[in-house]
Motif scaffolding. Structure first.
Motif, PDB file in Angstrom:
ATOM      1  N   GLY A  46       1.258  -1.405  -0.156  1.00 37.41           N
ATOM      2  CA  GLY A  46      -0.085  -0.123   0.104  1.00 37.41           C
ATOM      3  C   GLY A  46       0.579   1.598  -0.266  1.00 37.41           C
ATOM      4  N   LEU A  47       2.249   1.345   0.879  1.00 30.25           N
ATOM      5  CA  LEU A  47       2.549   2.163   0.475  1.00 30.25           C
ATOM      6  C   LEU A  47       3.750   2.574   0.103  1.00 30.25           C
ATOM      7  N   CYS A  48       3.885   1.315  -1.447  1.00 33.67           N
ATOM      8  CA  CYS A  48       4.701   1.264  -2.168  1.00 33.67           C
ATOM      9  C   CYS A  48       3.786   2.108  -3.331  1.00 33.67           C
ATOM     10  N   GLU A  49       2.579   1.897  -3.304  1.00 35.87           N
ATOM     11  CA  GLU A  49       1.523   2.887  -4.567  1.00 35.87           C
ATOM     12  C   GLU A  49       1.309   3.498  -3.991  1.00 35.87           C
ATOM     13  N   ILE A  50       1.149   4.217  -3.096  1.00 34.05           N
ATOM     14  CA  ILE A  50       0.991   5.422  -2.785  1.00 34.05           C
ATOM     15  C   ILE A  50       2.542   6.385  -2.630  1.00 34.05           C
ATOM     16  N   LEU A  51       3.674   5.729  -2.717  1.00 34.15           N
ATOM     17  CA  LEU A  51       4.917   6.984  -3.120  1.00 34.15           C
ATOM     18  C   LEU A  51       5.072   6.450  -4.457  1.00 34.15           C
ATOM     19  N   GLY A  52       4.882   5.195  -5.280  1.00 37.03           N
ATOM     20  CA  GLY A  52       4.740   5.893  -6.766  1.00 37.03           C
ATOM     21  C   GLY A  52       3.366   6.137  -7.592  1.00 37.03           C
ATOM     22  N   VAL A  67       9.711   2.896 -13.620  1.00 32.25           N
ATOM     23  CA  VAL A  67      10.934   2.144 -13.130  1.00 32.25           C
ATOM     24  C   VAL A  67      10.090   1.214 -12.085  1.00 32.25           C
ATOM     25  N   MET A  68       9.988   1.644 -10.616  1.00 37.81           N
ATOM     26  CA  MET A  68       9.439   0.974  -9.591  1.00 37.81           C
ATOM     27  C   MET A  68       8.463   0.202  -9.570  1.00 37.81           C
ATOM     28  N   LEU A  69       6.791   1.579 -10.105  1.00 36.04           N
ATOM     29  CA  LEU A  69       5.741   0.547 -10.637  1.00 36.04           C
ATOM     30  C   LEU A  69       6.143  -0.470 -11.710  1.00 36.04           C
ATOM     31  N   ALA A  70       6.291  -0.627 -12.196  1.00 38.96           N
ATOM     32  CA  ALA A  70       6.966  -1.459 -13.041  1.00 38.96           C
ATOM     33  C   ALA A  70       6.718  -2.800 -12.866  1.00 38.96           C
ATOM     34  N   ALA A  71       8.136  -2.491 -12.212  1.00 40.92           N
ATOM     35  CA  ALA A  71       8.724  -3.949 -10.941  1.00 40.92           C
ATOM     36  C   ALA A  71       7.554  -3.970 -10.076  1.00 40.92           C
ATOM     37  N   TYR A  72       7.312  -2.882  -9.252  1.00 32.09           N
ATOM     38  CA  TYR A  72       6.495  -3.183  -8.580  1.00 32.09           C
ATOM     39  C   TYR A  72       4.422  -4.776  -9.145  1.00 32.09           C
ATOM     40  N   ALA A  73       3.959  -4.320 -10.292  1.00 31.18           N
ATOM     41  CA  ALA A  73       2.904  -4.442 -10.826  1.00 31.18           C
ATOM     42  C   ALA A  73       3.970  -6.267 -11.228  1.00 31.18           C
ATOM     43  N   VAL A 111       2.317  -2.869 -16.810  1.00 29.64           N
ATOM     44  CA  VAL A 111       3.719  -2.622 -16.560  1.00 29.64           C
ATOM     45  C   VAL A 111       4.263  -1.363 -17.530  1.00 29.64           C
ATOM     46  N   TRP A 112       3.665  -1.795 -18.909  1.00 30.63           N
ATOM     47  CA  TRP A 112       4.326  -0.730 -20.063  1.00 30.63           C
ATOM     48  C   TRP A 112       4.180   0.817 -20.277  1.00 30.63           C
ATOM     49  N   TRP A 113       2.553   0.859 -18.980  1.00 30.67           N
ATOM     50  CA  TRP A 113       1.880   1.511 -18.939  1.00 30.67           C
ATOM     51  C   TRP A 113       2.543   2.619 -17.639  1.00 30.67           C
TER      52      TRP A 113
END
Length: 137
Positions: A46-52, A67-73, A111-113
């Motif tokens: 949840g924190l990663c999503e908010i920070l991203g 980059v980090m949200l793509a890795a997160y996905a 990931v692309w998005w």
């Protein structure tokens, strides 16, 4: 187009992050058994999503957020698989295959998005900037 994509993705991740923190119970059911500390993992995601989401909107942080949200996905894909498998095998989760199959198939698009919104890639919307051989014209 990229700005709109960025704002929509940021809104989606911000909403998801808040939901992860405010009501983690539904997310706990889809955490694979091999993930340590499911409650802590849900809080961190949840924190990663908010920070991203915030990072996508800050020009200096945008590339890293993409980059980090793509890795997160990619990292949460096992939870999406578990969610779909639990529905098929146990009939639980409340969402049909009409939800799960497109969600699994669209994961590469997410990931692309993230990479596109974060200005990491331009593909496929940018014309080639390198010189082309006359044989290909």
């Amino acid at each position: 187009m990229r700005t709109g994509a960025r704002w929509v993705l940021a809104a989606v991740y911000l909403t998801a992050g808040v939901l992860h923190l405010r009501d983690p119970a539904p997310f706990l059911t889809i955490v694979p058994a091999w993930v340590p500390d499911p409650a802590g993992t849900i809080a961190v995601t949840g924190l990663c999503e908010i920070l991203g989401a915030i990072g996508l909107l800050v020009p200096r942080l945008r590339w890293w957020a993409g980059v980090m949200l793509a890795a997160y996905a990619v990292c949460v894909f096992p939870a999406n698989i578990k969610h779909a498998v639990d529905y098929v095998t146990l009939g639980r989760g409340g969402l049909s295959l009409w939800y799960h199959v497109p969600r699994l198939l669209l994961q590469p698009v997410i990931v692309w998005w993230a990479l596109f919104a974060g200005c990491v890639i331009d593909w496929p919307l940018r014309r080639h900037s390198y010189p082309r051989s006359s044989a290909f014209r």
